[in-house]
Design a protein around this motif. Sequence first.
Motif, PDB file in Angstrom:
ATOM      1  N   UNK A  88     -27.301  -2.460  63.007  1.00  0.00           N
ATOM      2  CA  UNK A  88     -26.647  -3.608  63.626  1.00  0.00           C
ATOM      3  C   UNK A  88     -25.143  -3.375  63.689  1.00  0.00           C
ATOM      4  N   UNK A  89     -24.442  -4.224  64.400  1.00  0.00           N
ATOM      5  CA  UNK A  89     -22.992  -4.084  64.431  1.00  0.00           C
ATOM      6  C   UNK A  89     -22.308  -5.020  65.396  1.00  0.00           C
ATOM      7  N   UNK A  90     -20.977  -4.971  65.372  1.00  0.00           N
ATOM      8  CA  UNK A  90     -20.113  -5.719  66.282  1.00  0.00           C
ATOM      9  C   UNK A  90     -19.006  -4.783  66.736  1.00  0.00           C
ATOM     10  N   UNK A  91     -18.747  -4.767  68.018  1.00  0.00           N
ATOM     11  CA  UNK A  91     -17.591  -4.059  68.560  1.00  0.00           C
ATOM     12  C   UNK A  91     -16.717  -5.111  69.235  1.00  0.00           C
ATOM     13  N   UNK A  92     -15.501  -5.289  68.720  1.00  0.00           N
ATOM     14  CA  UNK A  92     -14.636  -6.385  69.143  1.00  0.00           C
ATOM     15  C   UNK A  92     -13.220  -5.869  69.336  1.00  0.00           C
ATOM     16  N   UNK A  93     -12.656  -6.100  70.503  1.00  0.00           N
ATOM     17  CA  UNK A  93     -11.290  -5.664  70.752  1.00  0.00           C
ATOM     18  C   UNK A  93     -10.622  -6.490  71.829  1.00  0.00           C
ATOM     19  N   UNK A  94      -9.284  -6.437  71.871  1.00  0.00           N
ATOM     20  CA  UNK A  94      -8.559  -7.194  72.883  1.00  0.00           C
ATOM     21  C   UNK A  94      -7.075  -6.958  72.802  1.00  0.00           C
ATOM     22  N   UNK A  95      -6.316  -7.903  73.359  1.00  0.00           N
ATOM     23  CA  UNK A  95      -4.862  -7.860  73.360  1.00  0.00           C
ATOM     24  C   UNK A  95      -4.322  -9.071  72.623  1.00  0.00           C
ATOM     25  N   UNK A 142      -1.437 -15.268  70.390  1.00  0.00           N
ATOM     26  CA  UNK A 142      -2.482 -15.522  71.370  1.00  0.00           C
ATOM     27  C   UNK A 142      -3.278 -14.244  71.549  1.00  0.00           C
ATOM     28  N   UNK A 143      -4.608 -14.336  71.446  1.00  0.00           N
ATOM     29  CA  UNK A 143      -5.456 -13.155  71.600  1.00  0.00           C
ATOM     30  C   UNK A 143      -6.537 -13.415  72.628  1.00  0.00           C
ATOM     31  N   UNK A 144      -6.719 -12.451  73.536  1.00  0.00           N
ATOM     32  CA  UNK A 144      -7.831 -12.474  74.477  1.00  0.00           C
ATOM     33  C   UNK A 144      -8.655 -11.214  74.218  1.00  0.00           C
ATOM     34  N   UNK A 145      -9.969 -11.378  74.120  1.00  0.00           N
ATOM     35  CA  UNK A 145     -10.772 -10.221  73.723  1.00  0.00           C
ATOM     36  C   UNK A 145     -12.199 -10.277  74.240  1.00  0.00           C
ATOM     37  N   UNK A 146     -12.895  -9.199  73.967  1.00  0.00           N
ATOM     38  CA  UNK A 146     -14.303  -9.026  74.321  1.00  0.00           C
ATOM     39  C   UNK A 146     -15.051  -8.576  73.088  1.00  0.00           C
ATOM     40  N   UNK A 147     -16.190  -9.200  72.820  1.00  0.00           N
ATOM     41  CA  UNK A 147     -16.985  -8.793  71.663  1.00  0.00           C
ATOM     42  C   UNK A 147     -18.440  -8.562  72.085  1.00  0.00           C
ATOM     43  N   UNK A 148     -19.043  -7.513  71.501  1.00  0.00           N
ATOM     44  CA  UNK A 148     -20.428  -7.171  71.784  1.00  0.00           C
ATOM     45  C   UNK A 148     -21.152  -6.935  70.468  1.00  0.00           C
ATOM     46  N   UNK A 149     -22.287  -7.549  70.302  1.00  0.00           N
ATOM     47  CA  UNK A 149     -23.093  -7.352  69.098  1.00  0.00           C
ATOM     48  C   UNK A 149     -24.321  -6.517  69.453  1.00  0.00           C
ATOM     49  N   UNK A 150     -24.781  -5.744  68.482  1.00  0.00           N
ATOM     50  CA  UNK A 150     -25.981  -4.923  68.693  1.00  0.00           C
ATOM     51  C   UNK A 150     -26.785  -4.853  67.411  1.00  0.00           C
ATOM     52  N   UNK A 193      -7.999  -4.632  67.284  1.00  0.00           N
ATOM     53  CA  UNK A 193      -9.438  -4.568  67.022  1.00  0.00           C
ATOM     54  C   UNK A 193      -9.848  -5.746  66.145  1.00  0.00           C
ATOM     55  N   UNK A 194     -10.983  -6.345  66.468  1.00  0.00           N
ATOM     56  CA  UNK A 194     -11.539  -7.373  65.594  1.00  0.00           C
ATOM     57  C   UNK A 194     -10.813  -8.689  65.651  1.00  0.00           C
ATOM     58  N   UNK A 195     -11.035  -9.473  66.695  1.00  0.00           N
ATOM     59  CA  UNK A 195     -10.404 -10.784  66.800  1.00  0.00           C
ATOM     60  C   UNK A 195     -11.366 -11.904  66.467  1.00  0.00           C
ATOM     61  N   UNK A 196     -12.471 -11.984  67.187  1.00  0.00           N
ATOM     62  CA  UNK A 196     -13.481 -13.016  66.935  1.00  0.00           C
ATOM     63  C   UNK A 196     -14.332 -12.647  65.726  1.00  0.00           C
ATOM     64  N   UNK A 197     -14.657 -11.349  65.622  1.00  0.00           N
ATOM     65  CA  UNK A 197     -15.406 -10.841  64.480  1.00  0.00           C
ATOM     66  C   UNK A 197     -14.982  -9.416  64.231  1.00  0.00           C
TER      67      UNK A 197
END
Length: 404
Positions: A51-58, A396-404, A74-78
Amino acid sequence: MHQYKKYRFGIGRSRESASRVVPTKAVKVCASGLLALSGTCAYAQSSVTLYGIVDGGLTYTNNSGGHSVVQASSGGRGSSRWGFRGVEDLGGGTSAVFQLENGFNMMTGTSLQNSREFGRMAMVGLKNRYGQLTMGRQDDVMITYLGSYAASVMFGGALAARAGDLDNGFADYKLNNLVKFTSESFHGLTFGGIYGFGGVAGSMGQGQVWGLGARYASGPFSVGAAYHHINNPAVTYFDGSAAAVSNTAFTNPVSNPIFKGYTSATSMDLYGLGASYNWGRSTLAATVTRTQFNAVKKTTTTPVGDIDPVVSSAEVAYKLMLLPSLSLASAFAYTKAEGAKYEQLSVGVQNFLSKSTSVYLISAWQHASGTNSMGQKAVANLNLLTASTTPNQVALKIGLTHTF
């Protein structure tokens, strides 16, 4: 909180077949001696989950050491992570369990938690109908029994953590050499405790840790409480390289001035109480924590000694599911230290593009007043950011997170 896809690998399979997603299989185990001669075998049900989380943004910060800055982060929401968890049925209602979890910086590919391979979790244990007993590097009772009420876990990530996450609402701090018991739910009640071995020759209590926690849930309402005591927190809790010694040089493992001046304490006590209520598409949660540092030593990086300072925080968070895939949330936290006060407002929006992928926007503002732990005019310092040079800091952070 996060939905993980489970990739299960049959024990004893070839490398080629283990790389595919396969259902759990029974593992044939033959006993030795007379049982083996008689052909008697046992069948253990085993599975391993990746399992995992890949989370990154600005992240934009209005004041980072005196200047505004935009950073890839790296890692904003999770927090970005990957890991394995496994279970083997030993029969009679008992199972063996393990979990290995690595935290990493998605932008650089490096491991976090002081470059540990499995810095977020490394444990093994046994589980039955009464609960689970594990040993290794694990979470404390604060995150186990109060984490679900924290704004940082509900929606805001690291930016929304209270006062540098001193009370561990976002699980920034892990504990080594820990034995942990977590009960199963008995009519809505779960409880447990931890004990950490210091491992220091001639001083069994120097790095000792112990704590207790409980949570009760009934319908839409839940409440939790936790307490733990930590000796030598500079090393045991804050992951420093060496314990503090009075009137000597001390490499401080903490940069946040909210409590940096207290990390040379002989011990610390953390108390916490949290609750939440769900109705319709809304969730309201509240948390109160109190951290007491005992017998702070004066060193080169902790300028005040022979004090027992207290840092207390209170937080209220609200989350609304506007649509099945869209949430809006906000929280306000107030922290009172010995000579300073910190007010913090956090807001977050998350939109799920699928069950596994979402985009988010998180903002936080902190205002400081008074005199901080270093004996200086208090400045704002949102968690994991460089401190502001003024009483205010906005990020302020905007990001994308993907869980697997």
